[in-house]
Motif scaffolding. Structure first.
Motif, PDB file in Angstrom:
ATOM      1  N   ILE A   1       0.924  -1.158  -0.033  1.00 39.47           N
ATOM      2  CA  ILE A   1      -0.135   0.053  -0.052  1.00 39.47           C
ATOM      3  C   ILE A   1       0.798   1.355  -0.141  1.00 39.47           C
ATOM      4  N   PRO A   2       0.734   2.098  -1.078  1.00 38.81           N
ATOM      5  CA  PRO A   2       1.685   3.414  -1.087  1.00 38.81           C
ATOM      6  C   PRO A   2       1.592   4.491   0.352  1.00 38.81           C
ATOM      7  N   LYS A   3       2.617   4.833   0.699  1.00 36.93           N
ATOM      8  CA  LYS A   3       2.529   5.850   1.860  1.00 36.93           C
ATOM      9  C   LYS A   3       1.823   7.101   1.497  1.00 36.93           C
ATOM     10  N   THR A   4       1.933   7.341   0.114  1.00 39.05           N
ATOM     11  CA  THR A   4       1.262   8.565  -0.377  1.00 39.05           C
ATOM     12  C   THR A   4      -0.013   8.850  -0.116  1.00 39.05           C
ATOM     13  N   LEU A   5      -0.626   7.454   0.249  1.00 39.50           N
ATOM     14  CA  LEU A   5      -2.248   7.773   0.327  1.00 39.50           C
ATOM     15  C   LEU A   5      -2.658   8.494   1.978  1.00 39.50           C
ATOM     16  N   GLY A   6      -1.447   8.461   2.683  1.00 38.51           N
ATOM     17  CA  GLY A   6      -1.672   9.313   3.759  1.00 38.51           C
ATOM     18  C   GLY A   6      -1.611  10.641   3.494  1.00 38.51           C
ATOM     19  N   GLU A   7      -1.316  11.324   2.503  1.00 36.35           N
ATOM     20  CA  GLU A   7      -1.470  12.725   1.818  1.00 36.35           C
ATOM     21  C   GLU A   7      -2.875  13.184   1.771  1.00 36.35           C
ATOM     22  N   LEU A   8      -3.720  12.133   1.478  1.00 36.53           N
ATOM     23  CA  LEU A   8      -5.205  12.457   0.870  1.00 36.53           C
ATOM     24  C   LEU A   8      -6.147  12.706   2.146  1.00 36.53           C
ATOM     25  N   HIS A   9      -5.723  14.118   2.783  1.00 40.01           N
ATOM     26  CA  HIS A   9      -6.302  14.146   3.953  1.00 40.01           C
ATOM     27  C   HIS A   9      -7.858  14.452   3.976  1.00 40.01           C
ATOM     28  N   SER A  10      -8.540  14.630   3.033  1.00 37.34           N
ATOM     29  CA  SER A  10      -9.911  14.731   3.075  1.00 37.34           C
ATOM     30  C   SER A  10     -10.705  13.458   2.642  1.00 37.34           C
ATOM     31  N   LEU A  11      -9.813  12.525   2.305  1.00 35.72           N
ATOM     32  CA  LEU A  11     -10.500  11.085   1.932  1.00 35.72           C
ATOM     33  C   LEU A  11     -11.642  10.574   3.253  1.00 35.72           C
TER      34      LEU A  11
ATOM     35  N   PRO B   1       3.378  -4.317   5.186  1.00 34.44           N
ATOM     36  CA  PRO B   1       2.568  -3.721   6.330  1.00 34.44           C
ATOM     37  C   PRO B   1       1.545  -2.623   6.063  1.00 34.44           C
ATOM     38  N   ILE B   2       0.690  -2.348   6.857  1.00 33.50           N
ATOM     39  CA  ILE B   2      -0.231  -1.139   6.772  1.00 33.50           C
ATOM     40  C   ILE B   2       0.602   0.046   6.908  1.00 33.50           C
ATOM     41  N   PRO B   3       0.727   0.903   6.180  1.00 37.29           N
ATOM     42  CA  PRO B   3       1.552   2.191   6.266  1.00 37.29           C
ATOM     43  C   PRO B   3       1.022   2.936   7.498  1.00 37.29           C
ATOM     44  N   SER B   4       1.837   3.334   8.331  1.00 42.68           N
ATOM     45  CA  SER B   4       1.573   4.410   9.389  1.00 42.68           C
ATOM     46  C   SER B   4       0.897   5.596   9.174  1.00 42.68           C
ATOM     47  N   SER B   5       1.265   6.172   7.751  1.00 42.45           N
ATOM     48  CA  SER B   5       0.905   7.409   7.178  1.00 42.45           C
ATOM     49  C   SER B   5      -0.557   7.293   6.987  1.00 42.45           C
ATOM     50  N   LEU B   6      -1.491   6.047   7.084  1.00 43.77           N
ATOM     51  CA  LEU B   6      -2.691   6.207   7.053  1.00 43.77           C
ATOM     52  C   LEU B   6      -3.360   6.964   8.147  1.00 43.77           C
ATOM     53  N   GLY B   7      -2.543   7.098   9.277  1.00 44.62           N
ATOM     54  CA  GLY B   7      -3.086   7.627  10.395  1.00 44.62           C
ATOM     55  C   GLY B   7      -3.320   9.302  10.292  1.00 44.62           C
ATOM     56  N   ASP B   8      -2.829   9.569   9.134  1.00 42.65           N
ATOM     57  CA  ASP B   8      -2.885  11.038   8.763  1.00 42.65           C
ATOM     58  C   ASP B   8      -4.106  11.511   8.194  1.00 42.65           C
ATOM     59  N   LEU B   9      -4.874  10.478   7.981  1.00 37.89           N
ATOM     60  CA  LEU B   9      -6.359  10.545   6.980  1.00 37.89           C
ATOM     61  C   LEU B   9      -7.467  11.159   7.863  1.00 37.89           C
ATOM     62  N   SER B  10      -6.969  12.277   8.584  1.00 41.45           N
ATOM     63  CA  SER B  10      -8.188  12.539   9.632  1.00 41.45           C
ATOM     64  C   SER B  10      -9.557  12.760   9.523  1.00 41.45           C
ATOM     65  N   GLU B  11      -9.931  12.803   8.205  1.00 41.57           N
ATOM     66  CA  GLU B  11     -11.377  12.862   7.814  1.00 41.57           C
ATOM     67  C   GLU B  11     -12.002  11.415   7.723  1.00 41.57           C
ATOM     68  N   LEU B  12     -11.181  10.254   7.634  1.00 39.85           N
ATOM     69  CA  LEU B  12     -11.587   8.899   7.285  1.00 39.85           C
ATOM     70  C   LEU B  12     -12.853   8.380   7.930  1.00 39.85           C
TER      71      LEU B  12
ATOM     72  N   THR C   1      -0.273   1.955  15.680  1.00 45.36           N
ATOM     73  CA  THR C   1      -0.964   2.918  16.533  1.00 45.36           C
ATOM     74  C   THR C   1      -1.467   4.043  16.082  1.00 45.36           C
ATOM     75  N   GLU C   2      -0.805   4.454  15.001  1.00 49.58           N
ATOM     76  CA  GLU C   2      -1.239   5.945  14.442  1.00 49.58           C
ATOM     77  C   GLU C   2      -2.802   5.761  13.973  1.00 49.58           C
ATOM     78  N   LEU C   3      -3.214   4.714  13.538  1.00 51.62           N
ATOM     79  CA  LEU C   3      -4.830   4.619  13.245  1.00 51.62           C
ATOM     80  C   LEU C   3      -5.716   5.115  14.523  1.00 51.62           C
ATOM     81  N   ASN C   4      -4.964   5.294  15.568  1.00 53.08           N
ATOM     82  CA  ASN C   4      -5.790   5.752  16.711  1.00 53.08           C
ATOM     83  C   ASN C   4      -6.126   7.440  16.344  1.00 53.08           C
TER      84      ASN C   4
END
Length: 351
Positions: free
Chosen positions: A184-194, A207-218, A234-237
């Motif tokens: 899974i590309p880490k760049t998905l974490g940049e899509l903040h409004s997803l 692995p599940i990239p920790s950057s997905l924790g940046d998808l604050s609207e998910l 743990t970033e998914l928290n």
């Protein structure tokens, strides 16, 4: 017709055969929906002449062919739905740089796409990258003629839902039920409004990239039925709006993150991962000590320091006691110690 019409809705009929190839250069279409029919053949490239096209929904037909890369020329495109057809081949193309910048919804699920996930495409999704401002009144997508974007069927939070109207803030990526492989590309974490991310039922590894924790609207994350491994980050928290999480049928392991949204998910979110443990699963973690929380680590450090101090004091006392015993044994009387004790006693008596 397309030289004068801006809105064509032919969905949910019994149309069959092939789509016409005569979308001319004067095409003024903004919305084109022919989903839920029995249309065959390839998607006509002449649709690329419709430069104002904002919505293209050809889902649930019998269309085939590779991914229509010529769609990159449609600079106004916001909604692209190719789901449930017979498309195949790779999507990750280097020549799509600078395209799809206004795309908000892309659904290519239930096809035969393969290869790696299209990292270049994800990097171009600037409309989803931008953080949406919270608005008091709902704002819906519509074209220049006032027609609302409506009648779209999307899989959201595990259910297929038909939207009567689609909010401008609704951002969806659904690549499920294909044959995508790799990580899974880490760049998905940049899509903040997803809002919705569905990559389930593929062949994704790593692995599940920790950057997905940046998808604050998910609100919905589905990575089920892949070959993902490692721990759940743990970033998914950080995903405070997450209502649906499906990580089932992978090879994940270790302690499930605790607190916040993770306390609301049931066993169904994790079934099929034999090495996962902790709440809400009945399986406890034998290696909890190997994955302590930050607070636990601080407590452990304090306990270690306390025990170390006692050990040092005990060692010093033992050495001093043995030394004094040796002196007493060899000299018979520790006169030096008696003199020190007598002087101290006399000082106390004078006070």
């Amino acid at each position: 017709m397309t030289s004068s019409l801006t809105y064509i809705d032919l969905e949910k009929n019994n149309f069959h055969g092939k789509m016409p190839e005569n979308f001319g250069k004067g095409c003024k279409l903004q919305n084109f929906q022919i989903n839920h029919n029995q249309v065959e053949g390839i998607l006509p490239q002449s649709l690329g002449n419709c430069k104002d096209l904002k919505l293209l929904d050809v889902g649930n037909n019998h269309l085939n062919g590779t991914f229509p890369n010529w769609l990159r020329n449609l600079g106004q495109l916001q909604v692209l739905i190719l789901r449930s057809n017979r498309f195949y081949g790779q999507v990750n193309r280097a020549d799509i740089t600078g395209s799809f910048t206004r795309l908000r919804v892309i659904d290519i699920s239930h096809n035969n796409y393969c290869g790696y996930l299209p990292t270049n495409l994800f990097k171009n999704l600037h409309a989803i990258k931008e953080r949406c401002e919270k608005k008091v009144e709902a704002e819906y997508m519509k074209d220049g003629s006032g027609y609302y974007v409506k009648g779209l069927s999307l899989t959201v939070k595990g259910f297929e839902i038909e939207f009567q109207f689609l909010l401008t803030s609704w951002m969806v990526i659904d690549f499920s039920n294909n044959q995508f492989l790799g990580e899974i590309p880490k760049t998905l974490g940049e899509l903040h409004s997803l809002i919705v991310l569905n990559l389930s039922h593929n062949c994704l590894k790593g692995p599940i990239p920790s950057s997905l924790g940046d998808l604050s609207e998910l609100e919905s994350l589905d990575l089920s039925s892949n070959e993902l491994h490692g721990r759940i980050p743990t970033e998914l928290n950080n995903l405070g709006f997450l209502e649906v999480l499906n990580l089932s049928h992978n090879h994940l392991k270790g302690l499930i993150p605790q607190d916040k949204q993770f306390d609301t998910f049931t066993n169904n979110s994790y079934i099929g991962n034999l090495d996962l443990c902790g709440f809400p699963l009945s399986k406890g973690c034998d290696n909890d000590a190997e994955t302590p929380t930050k607070l636990d680590r601080n407590d452990d450090d304090d306990e270690i320091n306390w025990k170390f101090s006692i050990l040092i004091g005990y060692g010093c006392g033992l050495v001093l006691g043995l030394s004094m015993g040796y002196i007493v044994f060899t000299t018979g009387k520790p006169w030096w110690f008696i003199r020190i004790f007598e002087r101290a006693r006399q000082r106390l008596a004078k006070r």
